[in-house]
Design a protein around this motif. Structure first.
Motif, PDB file in Angstrom:
ATOM      1  N   LEU A   1      75.891  25.628  76.682  1.00 14.31           N
ATOM      2  CA  LEU A   1      77.261  25.893  76.235  1.00 14.31           C
ATOM      3  C   LEU A   1      77.746  24.879  75.208  1.00 14.31           C
ATOM      4  O   LEU A   1      78.648  25.175  74.423  1.00 14.31           O
ATOM      5  CB  LEU A   1      78.211  25.887  77.436  1.00 14.31           C
ATOM      6  N   ASP A   2      77.139  23.696  75.197  1.00 12.92           N
ATOM      7  CA  ASP A   2      77.553  22.662  74.249  1.00 12.92           C
ATOM      8  C   ASP A   2      76.900  22.819  72.885  1.00 12.92           C
ATOM      9  O   ASP A   2      77.265  22.123  71.939  1.00 12.92           O
ATOM     10  CB  ASP A   2      77.205  21.268  74.795  1.00 12.92           C
TER      11      ASP A   2
ATOM     12  N   LEU B   1      81.845  33.592  73.761  1.00 12.38           N
ATOM     13  CA  LEU B   1      82.928  32.718  74.210  1.00 12.38           C
ATOM     14  C   LEU B   1      83.021  32.716  75.729  1.00 12.38           C
ATOM     15  O   LEU B   1      82.643  33.689  76.394  1.00 12.38           O
ATOM     16  CB  LEU B   1      84.266  33.190  73.637  1.00 12.38           C
ATOM     17  N   THR B   2      83.537  31.616  76.270  1.00  7.82           N
ATOM     18  CA  THR B   2      83.874  31.608  77.687  1.00  7.82           C
ATOM     19  C   THR B   2      85.223  32.308  77.874  1.00  7.82           C
ATOM     20  O   THR B   2      85.968  32.519  76.908  1.00  7.82           O
ATOM     21  CB  THR B   2      83.968  30.175  78.224  1.00  7.82           C
ATOM     22  N   VAL B   3      85.522  32.649  79.106  1.00  7.75           N
ATOM     23  CA  VAL B   3      86.807  33.292  79.396  1.00  7.75           C
ATOM     24  C   VAL B   3      87.950  32.377  78.984  1.00  7.75           C
ATOM     25  O   VAL B   3      88.931  32.819  78.365  1.00  7.75           O
ATOM     26  CB  VAL B   3      86.904  33.643  80.889  1.00  7.75           C
TER      27      VAL B   3
ATOM     28  N   GLY C   1      75.974  20.014  79.333  1.00  4.99           N
ATOM     29  CA  GLY C   1      75.788  18.609  79.672  1.00  4.99           C
ATOM     30  C   GLY C   1      74.452  18.362  80.345  1.00  4.99           C
ATOM     31  O   GLY C   1      73.462  19.053  80.088  1.00  4.99           O
ATOM     32  N   PRO C   2      74.402  17.387  81.261  1.00  2.00           N
ATOM     33  CA  PRO C   2      73.138  17.053  81.936  1.00  2.00           C
ATOM     34  C   PRO C   2      72.615  18.159  82.832  1.00  2.00           C
ATOM     35  O   PRO C   2      71.449  18.151  83.234  1.00  2.00           O
ATOM     36  CB  PRO C   2      73.501  15.807  82.750  1.00  2.00           C
TER      37      PRO C   2
ATOM     38  N   LEU D   1      79.249  43.353  78.442  1.00  2.64           N
ATOM     39  CA  LEU D   1      79.301  41.955  78.872  1.00  2.64           C
ATOM     40  C   LEU D   1      79.528  41.070  77.658  1.00  2.64           C
ATOM     41  O   LEU D   1      78.644  40.908  76.818  1.00  2.64           O
ATOM     42  CB  LEU D   1      78.009  41.582  79.587  1.00  2.64           C
ATOM     43  N   VAL D   2      80.712  40.465  77.581  1.00  2.00           N
ATOM     44  CA  VAL D   2      81.118  39.820  76.332  1.00  2.00           C
ATOM     45  C   VAL D   2      81.652  38.400  76.494  1.00  2.00           C
ATOM     46  O   VAL D   2      81.818  37.687  75.507  1.00  2.00           O
ATOM     47  CB  VAL D   2      82.197  40.670  75.629  1.00  2.00           C
ATOM     48  N   LEU D   3      81.932  37.985  77.720  1.00  2.00           N
ATOM     49  CA  LEU D   3      82.518  36.664  77.957  1.00  2.00           C
ATOM     50  C   LEU D   3      81.791  35.973  79.106  1.00  2.00           C
ATOM     51  O   LEU D   3      81.417  36.617  80.097  1.00  2.00           O
ATOM     52  CB  LEU D   3      84.009  36.778  78.310  1.00  2.00           C
ATOM     53  N   TRP D   4      81.621  34.665  78.980  1.00  2.00           N
ATOM     54  CA  TRP D   4      80.978  33.897  80.047  1.00  2.00           C
ATOM     55  C   TRP D   4      82.047  33.350  80.982  1.00  2.00           C
ATOM     56  O   TRP D   4      82.940  32.614  80.565  1.00  2.00           O
ATOM     57  CB  TRP D   4      80.147  32.759  79.473  1.00  2.00           C
ATOM     58  N   ASP D   5      81.948  33.739  82.230  1.00  2.00           N
ATOM     59  CA  ASP D   5      82.867  33.250  83.257  1.00  2.00           C
ATOM     60  C   ASP D   5      82.246  32.009  83.888  1.00  2.00           C
ATOM     61  O   ASP D   5      81.257  32.105  84.634  1.00  2.00           O
ATOM     62  CB  ASP D   5      83.090  34.337  84.314  1.00  2.00           C
ATOM     63  N   GLU D   6      82.812  30.856  83.603  1.00  2.00           N
ATOM     64  CA  GLU D   6      82.241  29.597  84.084  1.00  2.00           C
ATOM     65  C   GLU D   6      82.393  29.423  85.587  1.00  2.00           C
ATOM     66  O   GLU D   6      81.724  28.558  86.176  1.00  2.00           O
ATOM     67  CB  GLU D   6      82.888  28.427  83.353  1.00  2.00           C
TER      68      GLU D   6
END
Length: 338
Positions: free
Chosen positions: A120-121, A131-133, A242-243, A315-320
């Protein structure tokens, strides 16, 4: 064997034994793809030139072979087709004239995609914008509309591929300040395309050229974008940041196994076995089925069928929070955390 157990295995090391191409097989694969493409293109142009409009039908299989040529170019970009850097590069550059894709420019962008897929980074290079939600909700109304249009199937798989292959790739967008290589690659490919197109226009005329080549490029481009889409845009795909991001997890669970019928699998250069490709991109495409044969546990990971893939379009947005891709409708119905 569970997916967690599979994920803990050192797949890059295991797959290293499949990385050696058979150069005779590579030459054969190139021949059985290039010769039918050129033959179908020629027959279609001659037919249309002589008033036989059924020649347009030949552009459909021709587009399939052009797509397969792009898969060979793709393997060359990874140094996997001949495993000889110079031969792979010049084969890829030559094929780039037919696929309208500047080889060295594309190779650099695609390498960035492999190095950052599912991170995501590190979104933005060689990927479909996702994009995320939370990011989507923070946009203005105008930018939300722009994202929705971008994600509309007509744009994504119809207008988008034509824009990408005919116009966008004529300049090294995203690498304008990345040195001379992207510029040389793009301009040299453009020049070769102009020379080839001029020769074909002289031979067959403007009408037959447009009626043959434009449908081929449009169909092959749409199919290529569709494949790239479903290989990463499926509900149970993997994204992290991230890590938490780890190459092997992102490759194995962030890329699908698009289980296609044999004919389509052959025509698409086995690119549907995409999780294996991301685990070890130096495995030639014609050896990917060997991997599934020898390690059948990989066949159960990220597998989607053609019918299932059709549902991926929404499916268009990433739900974290649920850690999956969702639709605009699901995003509207979801209650923002906190």
């Amino acid at each position: 064997m569970s997916q967690n157990e599979v994920g803990k295995r050192a797949w890059p090391r295991i797959l290293s034994e499949y990385r050696k191409p058979h150069r005779g097989r590579s030459l054969f694969e190139l021949a059985v793809t290039l010769v039918p493409f050129l033959s179908l293109w020629t027959l279609a142009a001659i037919a249309i030139q002589n008033g036989f409009w059924w020649g347009v039908v030949l552009t459909i299989p021709a587009a399939g072979f052009l797509l397969r040529l792009f898969m060979i170019q793709h393997d060359c970009g990874h140094g996997a087709f001949f495993a000889h850097r110079t031969v792979d590069d010049w084969t890829g550059r030559a094929l780039g004239v037919l696929t309208l894709t500047p080889y060295d420019y594309w190779r650099r962008a695609h390498a960035a995609h492999h190095a950052s897929a599912g991170n995501l980074d590190e979104r933005g290079v060689g990927d479909i914008t996702t994009l995320t939600v939370a990011e989507y909700r923070s946009l203005s109304s105008a930018r939300r509309l722009a994202y929705r249009l971008y994600r509309n199937p007509i744009v994504m798989f119809g207008i988008g591929p034509i824009w990408l292959f005919l116009f966008k790739q004529r300049l090294p967008f995203g690498m304008m300040r990345s040195g001379m290589e992207p510029w040389v690659s793009t301009m040299a490919t453009n020049l070769a395309i102009v020379v080839l197109a001029a020769g074909l226009l002289w031979l067959v005329g403007l009408g037959p050229f447009i009626l043959v080549h434009l449908p081929i490029v449009a169909l092959a481009g749409s199919a290529g974008v569709w494949l790239f889409y479903v290989q990463h845009q499926f509900e149970e795909t993997h994204w992290s940041q991230g890590p938490e991001w780890q190459f092997q997890d992102a490759a194995l669970h962030g890329s699908s196994y698009y289980d296609l019928p044999w004919a389509l699998q052959w025509l698409t250069g086995n690119i549907g076995i995409h999780h294996v490709h991301h685990l070890s991109s130096r495995v030639p495409y014609y050896r990917l089925p060997e991997v599934l044969r020898d390690h059948p546990e990989l066949s159960a990971i990220g597998r989607i069928t053609i019918v299932e893939s059709l549902r991926c379009v929404k499916l268009v947005l990433w739900d974290e929070f649920s850690r999956r891709l969702i639709s605009f409708r699901e995003a509207r119905q979801a209650t923002p955390p906190g």
